[in-house]
Design a protein around this motif. Structure first.
Motif, PDB file in Angstrom:
ATOM      1  N   SER A 199       0.825  -1.214   0.000  1.00  0.00           N
ATOM      2  CA  SER A 199       0.000   0.000   0.000  1.00  0.00           C
ATOM      3  C   SER A 199       0.853   1.256   0.000  1.00  0.00           C
ATOM      4  CB  SER A 199      -0.903   0.018   1.245  1.00  0.00           C
ATOM      5  OG  SER A 199      -1.705   1.177   1.263  1.00  0.00           O
ATOM      6  N   ASP A 200       0.341   2.277  -0.706  1.00  0.00           N
ATOM      7  CA  ASP A 200       0.924   3.616  -0.599  1.00  0.00           C
ATOM      8  C   ASP A 200      -0.122   4.595  -0.089  1.00  0.00           C
ATOM      9  OD1 ASP A 200      -0.763   3.819  -2.762  1.00  0.00           O
ATOM     10  OD2 ASP A 200       0.759   4.552  -4.174  1.00  0.00           O
ATOM     11  N   ALA A 201      -1.175   4.075   0.558  1.00  0.00           N
ATOM     12  CA  ALA A 201      -2.245   4.934   1.063  1.00  0.00           C
ATOM     13  C   ALA A 201      -1.725   5.816   2.190  1.00  0.00           C
ATOM     14  CB  ALA A 201      -3.412   4.079   1.559  1.00  0.00           C
ATOM     15  N   ALA A 202      -2.475   6.866   2.502  1.00  0.00           N
ATOM     16  CA  ALA A 202      -2.087   7.802   3.553  1.00  0.00           C
ATOM     17  C   ALA A 202      -1.814   7.059   4.855  1.00  0.00           C
ATOM     18  CB  ALA A 202      -3.190   8.839   3.758  1.00  0.00           C
ATOM     19  N   ALA A 203      -0.886   7.592   5.634  1.00  0.00           N
ATOM     20  CA  ALA A 203      -0.397   6.887   6.819  1.00  0.00           C
ATOM     21  C   ALA A 203      -1.501   6.503   7.779  1.00  0.00           C
ATOM     22  CB  ALA A 203       0.643   7.753   7.534  1.00  0.00           C
ATOM     23  N   ASN A 204      -2.518   7.345   7.931  1.00  0.00           N
ATOM     24  CA  ASN A 204      -3.528   7.104   8.947  1.00  0.00           C
ATOM     25  C   ASN A 204      -4.733   6.330   8.440  1.00  0.00           C
ATOM     26  OD1 ASN A 204      -4.622   9.086   7.345  1.00  0.00           O
ATOM     27  ND2 ASN A 204      -5.232  10.447   9.028  1.00  0.00           N
ATOM     28  N   THR A 205      -4.687   5.791   7.221  1.00  0.00           N
ATOM     29  CA  THR A 205      -5.762   4.947   6.721  1.00  0.00           C
ATOM     30  C   THR A 205      -5.632   3.552   7.330  1.00  0.00           C
ATOM     31  OG1 THR A 205      -4.455   4.419   4.756  1.00  0.00           O
ATOM     32  CG2 THR A 205      -6.012   6.249   4.591  1.00  0.00           C
ATOM     33  N   VAL A 206      -6.594   2.664   7.042  1.00  0.00           N
ATOM     34  CA  VAL A 206      -6.673   1.388   7.758  1.00  0.00           C
ATOM     35  C   VAL A 206      -5.378   0.580   7.681  1.00  0.00           C
ATOM     36  CG1 VAL A 206      -7.799   0.262   5.781  1.00  0.00           C
ATOM     37  CG2 VAL A 206      -8.005  -0.723   8.080  1.00  0.00           C
ATOM     38  N   ILE A 207      -4.732   0.552   6.525  1.00  0.00           N
ATOM     39  CA  ILE A 207      -3.422  -0.096   6.413  1.00  0.00           C
ATOM     40  C   ILE A 207      -2.343   0.987   6.449  1.00  0.00           C
ATOM     41  CG2 ILE A 207      -1.914  -1.549   5.033  1.00  0.00           C
ATOM     42  CD1 ILE A 207      -4.265  -3.019   6.362  1.00  0.00           C
ATOM     43  N   GLY A 248      -7.720  -2.508  -0.566  1.00  0.00           N
ATOM     44  CA  GLY A 248      -9.128  -2.764  -0.307  1.00  0.00           C
ATOM     45  C   GLY A 248      -9.956  -1.494  -0.261  1.00  0.00           C
ATOM     46  N   SER A 249     -11.269  -1.681  -0.288  1.00  0.00           N
ATOM     47  CA  SER A 249     -12.196  -0.556  -0.421  1.00  0.00           C
ATOM     48  C   SER A 249     -12.479   0.165   0.877  1.00  0.00           C
ATOM     49  CB  SER A 249     -13.521  -1.072  -0.999  1.00  0.00           C
ATOM     50  OG  SER A 249     -14.098  -2.031  -0.116  1.00  0.00           O
ATOM     51  N   GLY A 250     -12.009  -0.343   1.995  1.00  0.00           N
ATOM     52  CA  GLY A 250     -12.305   0.300   3.271  1.00  0.00           C
ATOM     53  C   GLY A 250     -11.712  -0.460   4.426  1.00  0.00           C
ATOM     54  N   ASP A 251     -12.357  -0.361   5.573  1.00  0.00           N
ATOM     55  CA  ASP A 251     -11.876  -0.911   6.827  1.00  0.00           C
ATOM     56  C   ASP A 251     -12.793  -2.049   7.251  1.00  0.00           C
ATOM     57  OD1 ASP A 251     -11.143  -1.449   9.440  1.00  0.00           O
ATOM     58  OD2 ASP A 251     -11.056   0.647  10.065  1.00  0.00           O
ATOM     59  N   SER A 252     -12.250  -3.264   7.391  1.00  0.00           N
ATOM     60  CA  SER A 252     -13.085  -4.417   7.736  1.00  0.00           C
ATOM     61  C   SER A 252     -13.590  -4.364   9.174  1.00  0.00           C
ATOM     62  CB  SER A 252     -12.327  -5.725   7.483  1.00  0.00           C
ATOM     63  OG  SER A 252     -11.072  -5.723   8.114  1.00  0.00           O
ATOM     64  N   HIS A 253     -13.084  -3.436   9.988  1.00  0.00           N
ATOM     65  CA  HIS A 253     -13.702  -3.195  11.293  1.00  0.00           C
ATOM     66  C   HIS A 253     -15.102  -2.607  11.127  1.00  0.00           C
ATOM     67  CE1 HIS A 253      -9.401  -3.293  12.378  1.00  0.00           C
ATOM     68  NE2 HIS A 253      -9.825  -3.729  13.548  1.00  0.00           N
ATOM     69  N   LEU A 254     -15.319  -1.943   9.993  1.00  0.00           N
ATOM     70  CA  LEU A 254     -16.570  -1.229   9.772  1.00  0.00           C
ATOM     71  C   LEU A 254     -17.496  -1.935   8.798  1.00  0.00           C
ATOM     72  CD1 LEU A 254     -15.061   2.372   9.469  1.00  0.00           C
ATOM     73  CD2 LEU A 254     -15.900   1.197  11.517  1.00  0.00           C
TER      74      LEU A 254
END
Length: 396
Positions: A199-207, A248-254
């Motif tokens: 992942s290269d997503a923003a640091a505070n995203t789920v991963i 992934g499309s989001g956070d599996s906690h949610l």
């Protein structure tokens, strides 16, 4: 408290002595030797200081008896065999409840979550392990960065992304080795790390910064280095979250998370697993991820097709475990905990995890009913118990 007697205890000890040829013994080229024995060799160590690792065993290693896993499993009552397949969440402040889960429910693994540190101090977790009939897996989530468990006790460690950006693989191995020694000194024998998501997503995203890199090769290199450090400290690493949560499309906690199609995962997210699994990595965690072309709208953690992908396509022979089945809405929106655990083990999981304290009895009752009705085949139970006992004792 019931202890293994006679031939059962002898089999456990023989298997444990041979376990160094198992998950800790599989290394990349020119590895350093492990600095601590397999926990199964020494199920009740005295509590060392928070800065010292356990002393290496001096026991002469011998091959385990033939078919020892099957013999051990056959000596356990059905409910105890099923107990080996769950990792129950503990209240880290409630030592008495933890003892009941291990001695009465006879679970094979426990997870120490939350923020309290009572069980992680004073040798309490080692004492809990000593009460188990079969060697007990004691696990925490210790990735570094945003996901840490012993930072209040032993100081923080950097996130995966920061490690990869600022250190060499050899330095990361040293960091993980030190953290593994600290975990082991507190009675922890399994760490639900490293994250193998790309992942290269923003640091505070789920991963986000839990990922080492957006480059699959870099992830493979650094996750392998982190795994090496833990294993050299005598701590079992867990690769997660198969088959890839990074895009992934989001956070599996949610809620249920959808990934790119399987073909896209093979070209990117799954590449670190193709690198790491042949090294003999001992445990892989499956995420609550819906993969188009693979899982058919259900989480990978509950999907037979996802477990077949791991076993058949990636030739994984170790323990497959689930992500948290009790506190993540990707699962809890559709399944009760007993049903989720039963579905996961039937699908191919060897260990079903729930992180928060929850009654264990209803889960084991549900599993027993599933075996007796044929919903959960006896052959699946044998296969799962064999994987778990092999991890714990080195039996064959």
């Amino acid at each position: 408290m019931r202890r293994p007697q006679g031939r059962t205890r002898a089999l456990l000890l023989a298997c444990a002595i041979g376990a160094a040829a198992g998950w800790l013994g599989v290394r990349p080229a020119e590895p350093a030797p492990p600095s601590a024995p397999l926990f199964a060799v020494d199920p009740a160590p005295s509590a060392p200081s928070s800065t010292a690792s356990p002393e290496p065993t001096t026991t002469t290693r011998k091959p385990p008896p033939a078919n020892a896993c099957g013999t051990l499993a056959a000596k356990l009552p059905l409910r105890d065999r099923l107990g080996q397949l769950v990792m129950a969440g503990l209240d880290p402040a409630d030592e008495a409840a933890a003892t009941r889960v291990v001695t009465v429910d006879k679970v094979g693994a426990v997870f120490v979550g939350g923020t309290a540190t009572h069980l992680l101090t004073g040798g309490r977790l080692a004492a809990l392990r000593a009460k188990a009939t079969v060697p007990l897996l004691t696990a925490v989530d210790e990735e570094g960065g945003r996901v840490q468990r012993i930072d209040a006790l032993d100081g923080p460690t950097p996130s995966a992304r920061q490690l990869a950006a600022t250190m060499s693989p050899e330095q990361v191995t040293a960091v993980a080795h030190r953290r593994g020694e600290q975990l082991r000194s507190r009675g922890v024998v399994m760490d639900l790390a490293p994250v193998v998501d790309v992942s290269d997503a923003a640091a505070n995203t789920v991963i986000g910064d839990r990922s080492f890199s957006a480059d699959p090769a870099t992830v493979g290199t650094y996750a392998g280095a982190y795994s090496d450090g833990l294993r050299r400290a005598g701590v079992i690493p867990v690769l997660k979250h198969f088959p890839g949560h990074g895009r992934g499309s989001g956070d599996s906690h949610l809620g249920l998370v959808r990934t790119p199609p399987l073909a896209a995962l093979r070209a990117d997210d799954l590449r670190p697993y193709a690198t790491l699994i042949p090294r003999g990595e001992p445990v892989v965690m499956l995420g609550h991820l819906d993969v188009p072309g693979l899982t058919g709208g259900v989480p990978a953690s509950l999907s037979p097709a996802a477990y077949r992908l791991l076993r058949e396509n990636y030739r994984f022979a170790g323990v497959a475990m689930t992500d948290d089945l009790g506190a993540m809405r990707a699962v809890t929106d559709s399944y009760s905990l007993p049903d989720a655990v039963t579905t996961a083990i039937t699908a191919g999981a060897d260990i079903a995890l729930w992180s928060a304290p929850a009654p264990t009895g209803p889960v084991l009752d549900r599993l027993e009913r599933a075996v007796r009705t044929g919903e959960l085949p006896q052959s699946r139970v044998r296969d799962a118990v064999t994987h778990v006992l092999r991890l714990k004792t080195g039996c064959v």
